[in-house]
Design an enzyme around this catalytic site. Structure first.
Site, mmCIF file in Angstrom:
data_model
loop_
_atom_site.group_PDB
_atom_site.id
_atom_site.type_symbol
_atom_site.label_atom_id
_atom_site.label_comp_id
_atom_site.label_asym_id
_atom_site.label_seq_id
_atom_site.Cartn_x
_atom_site.Cartn_y
_atom_site.Cartn_z
ATOM 1 N N ASP A 147 0.855 -1.186 0.000
ATOM 2 C CA ASP A 147 0.000 0.000 0.000
ATOM 3 C C ASP A 147 0.888 1.232 0.000
ATOM 4 O O ASP A 147 1.722 1.402 0.893
ATOM 5 C CB ASP A 147 -0.891 -0.002 1.244
ATOM 6 N N ASP A 183 5.585 0.528 -7.797
ATOM 7 C CA ASP A 183 5.501 1.424 -8.954
ATOM 8 C C ASP A 183 5.404 2.887 -8.526
ATOM 9 O O ASP A 183 5.117 3.748 -9.352
ATOM 10 C CB ASP A 183 4.285 1.067 -9.808
ATOM 11 N N TYR A 218 -1.299 -6.415 -9.491
ATOM 12 C CA TYR A 218 -0.951 -5.045 -9.132
ATOM 13 C C TYR A 218 0.075 -4.472 -10.099
ATOM 14 O O TYR A 218 0.001 -3.296 -10.473
ATOM 15 C CB TYR A 218 -0.437 -5.003 -7.695
#
Length: 238
Positions: A147, A183, A218
């Site tokens: 997260d 990312d 993801y």
């Protein structure tokens, strides 16, 4: 606890807040079945206070049946990477932590499909598991697309902070590998700043994944939205 996390086992971990989701959309009937039928057998015992009031270190050999190397995946999402690694390295034991119950249910379905048996699943906060892992017991760990907590005031909730990294350093073997994929450029920045302070040496930071990597949902979302993945490797100091 020392600044590099090489302290003795702490029998009285502090009370802590949890940030993030534990539940999502309604589970499918099959997913509820996975949780009812499979999770109990795969969940390592001795993590909760009710199971382990003296907070003694748990036995990894009791979980996997022998003294094999054990890896740790912190927040396994939907479980694609964890199952892939279990299938690729059947002689390794892998413990995955994930508090999001929908992700746990997805992982259990993938475990059934793949037929792997060298996994253990903690459906909760990784910090609770690290409280009871023995010193220097983990030879490789993974933090994959965590997260990002993008708001500056929430950066202290990121995993790459001393609250998480010092316990991780304690349970990592000297020379053990810690892999981070994200990312988010600012997450890379904080990772490169904080992880070495906890007792790890930087090995590499690149836009090319590891040779045994499998792309996760993801990562695929990041690529669709034009964000460049980063793959950072650290090694636990001796």
């Amino acid at each position: 606890m020392s600044e590099t996390g090489k302290s003795a086992f702490d029998p009285n971990p502090p009370r802590r807040n949890f940030y993030g989701r534990r539940h999502g959309k309604t589970l499918r009937h099959s997913q509820k079945g996975y949780l009812q039928e499979d999770l109990g057998e795969l969940r390592p015992r001795g993590i909760t206070f009710d199971e382990n009031p003296e907070r003694r270190p748990i036995s990894l050999s009791a979980i996997f049946g022998d003294d094999r190397d054990v890896w740790l995946e912190i927040g396994f999402g939907g479980g694609e990477h964890m199952v892939h690694m279990a299938a690729s390295y059947p002689k390794i034991g892998i413990i995955g932590c994930e508090p999001y119950i929908n992700g746990v249910a997805m992982l259990l379905g993938k475990i059934r499909q793949a037929g792997v048996s060298n996994l253990s699943v903690h459906p909760g906060d990784a910090r609770d598991l690290m409280d009871v892992l023995p010193d220097a017991s983990i030879s490789r760990s993974f933090l994959l697309y965590p997260d990002p907590w993008p708001k500056a005031r929430h950066h202290r909730r990121r995993f790459v902070t001393p609250e998480h990294l010092l316990p991780l350093a304690r349970v990592m073997r000297p020379g053990g590998e810690f892999r981070v994929a994200t990312d988010i450029p600012d997450y890379v920045r904080q990772t490169l700043e904080e992880v070495p302070l906890a007792g790890f040496d930087l090995v590499s930071e690149t836009d090319r994944p590891w040779d045994d990597w499998i792309s996760t949902r993801y990562e695929q979302k990041a690529l669709r939205e034009g964000r460049m993945p980063h793959y950072v490797t650290f090694r636990r100091q001796s």
